[in-house]
Design an enzyme around this catalytic site. Structure first.
Site, PDB file in Angstrom:
ATOM      1  N   GLY A  45     -23.910  13.502  30.012  1.00 28.55           N
ATOM      2  CA  GLY A  45     -23.964  12.053  29.770  1.00 28.55           C
ATOM      3  C   GLY A  45     -23.801  11.590  28.341  1.00 28.55           C
ATOM      4  N   GLU A 100     -28.797  12.133  23.265  1.00 24.49           N
ATOM      5  CA  GLU A 100     -29.007  11.935  24.704  1.00 24.49           C
ATOM      6  C   GLU A 100     -28.441  10.576  25.118  1.00 24.49           C
ATOM      7  OE1 GLU A 100     -29.221  12.889  27.493  1.00 24.49           O
ATOM      8  OE2 GLU A 100     -31.251  13.242  28.229  1.00 24.49           O
ATOM      9  N   ASP A 101     -28.105  10.445  26.401  1.00 27.65           N
ATOM     10  CA  ASP A 101     -27.599   9.155  26.885  1.00 27.65           C
ATOM     11  C   ASP A 101     -28.729   8.158  27.125  1.00 27.65           C
ATOM     12  OD1 ASP A 101     -28.609  10.560  29.071  1.00 27.65           O
ATOM     13  OD2 ASP A 101     -26.804  10.394  30.302  1.00 27.65           O
ATOM     14  N   ASP A 104     -35.700   8.239  30.151  1.00 35.28           N
ATOM     15  CA  ASP A 104     -36.303   7.524  31.270  1.00 35.28           C
ATOM     16  C   ASP A 104     -37.775   7.970  31.340  1.00 35.28           C
ATOM     17  OD1 ASP A 104     -36.102   5.957  33.664  1.00 35.28           O
ATOM     18  OD2 ASP A 104     -35.721   7.732  34.853  1.00 35.28           O
ATOM     19  N   PHE A 154     -31.692   0.981  37.084  1.00 30.45           N
ATOM     20  CA  PHE A 154     -30.723   2.063  37.040  1.00 30.45           C
ATOM     21  C   PHE A 154     -29.381   1.544  36.519  1.00 30.45           C
ATOM     22  CE2 PHE A 154     -27.749   5.212  38.629  1.00 30.45           C
ATOM     23  CZ  PHE A 154     -28.408   6.384  38.291  1.00 30.45           C
ATOM     24  N   VAL A 155     -28.837   2.224  35.522  1.00 33.66           N
ATOM     25  CA  VAL A 155     -27.591   1.768  34.911  1.00 33.66           C
ATOM     26  C   VAL A 155     -26.527   2.864  34.942  1.00 33.66           C
ATOM     27  CG1 VAL A 155     -28.645   0.055  33.374  1.00 33.66           C
ATOM     28  CG2 VAL A 155     -28.486   2.437  32.606  1.00 33.66           C
ATOM     29  N   ASP A 161     -24.055   8.278  34.913  1.00 36.22           N
ATOM     30  CA  ASP A 161     -23.414   8.346  36.218  1.00 36.22           C
ATOM     31  C   ASP A 161     -24.319   7.881  37.348  1.00 36.22           C
ATOM     32  OD1 ASP A 161     -25.147  10.761  36.003  1.00 36.22           O
ATOM     33  OD2 ASP A 161     -24.303  11.213  37.978  1.00 36.22           O
ATOM     34  N   ARG A 167     -19.006   7.427  34.783  1.00 36.49           N
ATOM     35  CA  ARG A 167     -19.289   7.804  33.396  1.00 36.49           C
ATOM     36  C   ARG A 167     -18.275   7.223  32.415  1.00 36.49           C
ATOM     37  NH1 ARG A 167     -23.144  12.058  33.343  1.00 36.49           N
ATOM     38  NH2 ARG A 167     -23.053  13.449  35.118  1.00 36.49           N
TER      39      ARG A 167
HETATM   40  P1  IMP Z   1     -35.783  11.633  32.227  1.00 33.92           P
HETATM   41  O1  IMP Z   1     -36.000  13.101  32.273  1.00 33.92           O
HETATM   42  O2  IMP Z   1     -36.495  10.922  33.356  1.00 33.92           O
HETATM   43  O3  IMP Z   1     -36.078  10.994  30.889  1.00 33.92           O
HETATM   44  O4  IMP Z   1     -34.271  11.380  32.570  1.00 33.92           O
HETATM   45  C1  IMP Z   1     -33.253  11.607  31.696  1.00 33.92           C
HETATM   46  C2  IMP Z   1     -31.956  11.810  32.444  1.00 33.92           C
HETATM   47  O5  IMP Z   1     -31.949  11.143  33.707  1.00 33.92           O
HETATM   48  C3  IMP Z   1     -30.817  11.224  31.663  1.00 33.92           C
HETATM   49  O6  IMP Z   1     -30.231  12.181  30.815  1.00 33.92           O
HETATM   50  C4  IMP Z   1     -29.862  10.782  32.750  1.00 33.92           C
HETATM   51  O7  IMP Z   1     -29.014  11.844  33.100  1.00 33.92           O
HETATM   52  C5  IMP Z   1     -30.733  10.465  33.923  1.00 33.92           C
HETATM   53  N1  IMP Z   1     -31.004   9.001  34.015  1.00 33.92           N
HETATM   54  C6  IMP Z   1     -32.148   8.355  33.748  1.00 33.92           C
HETATM   55  N2  IMP Z   1     -32.033   7.032  33.949  1.00 33.92           N
HETATM   56  C7  IMP Z   1     -30.750   6.839  34.344  1.00 33.92           C
HETATM   57  C8  IMP Z   1     -29.985   5.664  34.680  1.00 33.92           C
HETATM   58  O8  IMP Z   1     -30.447   4.502  34.648  1.00 33.92           O
HETATM   59  N3  IMP Z   1     -28.693   5.885  35.033  1.00 33.92           N
HETATM   60  C9  IMP Z   1     -28.128   7.124  35.074  1.00 33.92           C
HETATM   61  N4  IMP Z   1     -28.801   8.242  34.779  1.00 33.92           N
HETATM   62  C10 IMP Z   1     -30.093   8.094  34.399  1.00 33.92           C
END
Ligand code: IMP
Length: 182
Positions: A45, A100-101, A104, A154-155, A161, A167
């Site tokens: 991402g 990082e993208d 969350d 969610f985006v 993606d 993407r």
């Molecule tokens: P975390 O481990 O919950 O912080 O999630 C991080 C990963 O979840 C990111 O690198 C994304 O790949 C994916 N992610 C989290 N939120 C979104 C979203 O809104 N859209 C798409 N992918 C997301």
């Protein structure tokens, strides 16, 4: 078939992303002058973000990559993080910026940071295009460079993606509800 037609609203435009990347790059230029940092991008991402951000970084940098994922096609985090590709460079004594993208829950980066800390880098920081602070479940994550803080929805686009699609969109947007029902 045009993926743009699946978007309900655009949250962050291409122009906004470009302008913010210039600002973040200027901070990095100052913070890392003479440090030759490694921009360690998390696949897949963060590629559009690191490409845009690095255009405006004028100090010497090196690129490296790793892969960690916690999502399995859905829109909620599993908390189960699998690291499948490790960095190629030796990180000991190096200044590392993990790119990082989106952050969350923070589970992915928290796992990644613990693994990277074992390599004893001289410094270890995070740059993320997007942050969803309301979704955070880990408390030990400090993020130095944040593009945009967004609401907990969610985006897709700009590297992000849904089911491995969208993407390539040059902006960050929200999908129409009917897309999730397909
Ligand atoms: P975390 O481990 O919950 O912080 O999630 C991080 C990963 O979840 C990111 O690198 C994304 O790949 C994916 N992610 C989290 N939120 C979104 C979203 O809104 N859209 C798409 N992918 C997301």
């Amino acid at each position: 078939m045009n993926l743009n037609n699946d978007i309900k609203k655009i949250l962050v435009t291409e122009e906004q992303i470009k302008a913010r990347c210039k600002e973040l790059a200027e901070e990095i230029n100052k913070d890392y002058a003479d440090k030759k940092p490694i921009l360690l991008s998390l696949l897949r991402g963060s590629i559009p973000f690191v490409a845009e951000l690095s255009k405006y970084i004028t100090i010497p940098i090196q690129f490296d990559y790793m892969k960690a994922s916690s999502y399995h096609g859905g829109t909620t985090s599993s908390g189960n993080v699998a690291v499948t590709i490790l960095p190629s460079y030796k990180l000991e004594g190096r200044h590392v910026i993990v790119v990082e993208d989106i952050v969350d829950t923070g589970f992915t980066l928290s796992t990644v940071m613990k693994i990277l800390a074992e390599s004893k880098p001289a410094s270890l920081e995070i740059a993320t295009l997007l942050d969803k602070p309301a979704m955070r479940k880990v408390t030990d994550l400090s993020i130095k460079y944040i593009g945009f803080s967004i609401e907990p929805e969610f985006v897709v686009g700009y590297g992000l993606d849904y089911d491995e699609l969208y993407r390539q969109l040059p902006y960050v947007g929200v999908l129409k509800e009917e897309i999730y029902k397909k």
